[in-house]
Write an enzyme that holds these catalytic residues in place. Sequence first.
Site, PDB file in Angstrom:
ATOM      1  N   SER A 120      83.180  26.814 -23.089  1.00  0.00           N
ATOM      2  CA  SER A 120      84.073  26.736 -21.940  1.00  0.00           C
ATOM      3  C   SER A 120      84.108  28.066 -21.193  1.00  0.00           C
ATOM      4  CB  SER A 120      85.457  26.289 -22.409  1.00  0.00           C
ATOM      5  OG  SER A 120      86.197  25.755 -21.342  1.00  0.00           O
ATOM      6  N   ASP A 128      82.063  16.209 -18.006  1.00  0.00           N
ATOM      7  CA  ASP A 128      82.930  17.155 -18.704  1.00  0.00           C
ATOM      8  C   ASP A 128      84.401  16.891 -18.366  1.00  0.00           C
ATOM      9  OD1 ASP A 128      84.448  19.835 -18.978  1.00  0.00           O
ATOM     10  OD2 ASP A 128      82.569  20.200 -20.047  1.00  0.00           O
ATOM     11  N   HIS A 140      84.369  17.668 -24.003  1.00  0.00           N
ATOM     12  CA  HIS A 140      84.368  19.082 -23.618  1.00  0.00           C
ATOM     13  C   HIS A 140      84.146  19.922 -24.866  1.00  0.00           C
ATOM     14  CE1 HIS A 140      85.154  22.610 -21.215  1.00  0.00           C
ATOM     15  NE2 HIS A 140      86.129  23.006 -22.016  1.00  0.00           N
TER      16      HIS A 140
END
Length: 511
Positions: A249, A356, A405
Amino acid sequence: MKIQGHVTFFLLLGGIWAQNSRNAKAGGKSRKAGGIQAGDAGQSPPAVDVAAASTGNTGSGRSSEGPANPGQDGAAGARAAGPQTDDMRLHVLRNAQVTCNDGTAAGFYLKEFRGSRRWLLFLEGGWCCYSKETCDSRYQSIPRLMSSTGWPQTKRGTGILSSQAEENPHWHNANIVFIPYCSSDVWSGTGPAPTPPPRTRQGREKARERITNTTDYTFMGSLIIREVIKDLIPKGIKQAKVVLLSGTSAGGTGVLLNIERVASQLEQLGAEAQVRGLVDSGWFLESKQQRSPNCPETVSCSPEDAIKIGLRLWNGAVPDRCRQLYRRGEEWQCFFGHRLYSTLTSPLFIVQWLFDEEQLRGENIFLGAHSLSEEQWQYIQNLGLELKTSLRDVTAVFAPSCLSHTVITKGNWVSFQVKGTNLPRALHCWDRSLEATRNNRTPAKGCPFHLVDTCQWPQCNPTCPALVDRATQQELTLLQMLVAMGLDPQKLGLDPQGDTDSLVSMVSNGG
């Protein structure tokens, strides 16, 4: 309500679901009290698992192991081979001037594998803050992302950070370094918050500048990485053959922003290691949703606006070659992988779900939590196509057609496949290809590492992570979720009675 809106926005890029029950201490520089300080020592609490999105439960104290003798650079290679423990142990940075947002000591967790010349450095994710208001809110809501107060003595890695060969077949025997995220700057900050410029501004511009620059926090994400490298010299990183800088991330975006500086730093130290990058769920596209022109006075800032404002606050640094492409004030574009990738020289492997969840969250699309319009469904489908296009020229990529994610720190990361190849295998093929190229050999055939699903809708890859109804916590198929959100799958072109065997065949036949 405004504060709550900011808290929701902070979840972007981090996938942060765990809430820390500890209340943050109020006040500006008084926050430094109670954090980990150089020289502190305490008893070790139980190890904490490092799971997807690095939820990182908290404890206190620093490692009882003091800094190694800086003169013993080659000591690691001379020790007996093999891991000493499954846990990563906390080390506080020796440079006490490089800190977390609140002035508490920054640091890293290390699990040495004696005799190994491979190093994996991992940058934790967790979005950012970009003004006094958003940083104050973040400090109250998720203090572990701004302070080392309560960091545990040890962490236990999962996924690619695991020391177990079954869970981590190709990197379990590397030296593993987990760098907690406590700088709130997407790992770009290079110093304290700047002071407001002396010239006078009028109206909204004046207010925007005042909000941006009035803060007591420091932002040193890029400097923290630099100091970690320095502190690893006595551990043997100068003798490394391969250094893999990885992150999920915001940590994945941090890899893109810092990999060239890490390679340059190690080269200046005399290391001969090849520095490589592994970017997980940090390859984002710009938002298409119209936002309020009053950002940051409202909670409707787009990710681009947050980065634009944050760069000034953080004294943020982007790679030189990318920065030269854009005029002053446009450097924020270097935070987006599809703009930055071609300017980087270090080898990169991109891991990116084509749908995502945090990209969708930035467009106010929350699957399983709210109703979904046909326009939003169309955006979801277009997102997958646009991500595929943005990844077309990426040499090494793993992009399943799934709604999720982050992946590399999940314990079940070996189960996800594209075209019959799982992610650890794809990384191994990439590793072998790079080694062959370095040694002037022809890379082996039949070992793929450019893997992008070709099916056109979310969850069409049967190895995708399960979707979960947030209200009932029950697993749902995509069709069930769309129906629950008020859509007609047949009207959208999805046949509930379709041949499921065709889905299963996608794993081995190209997605």
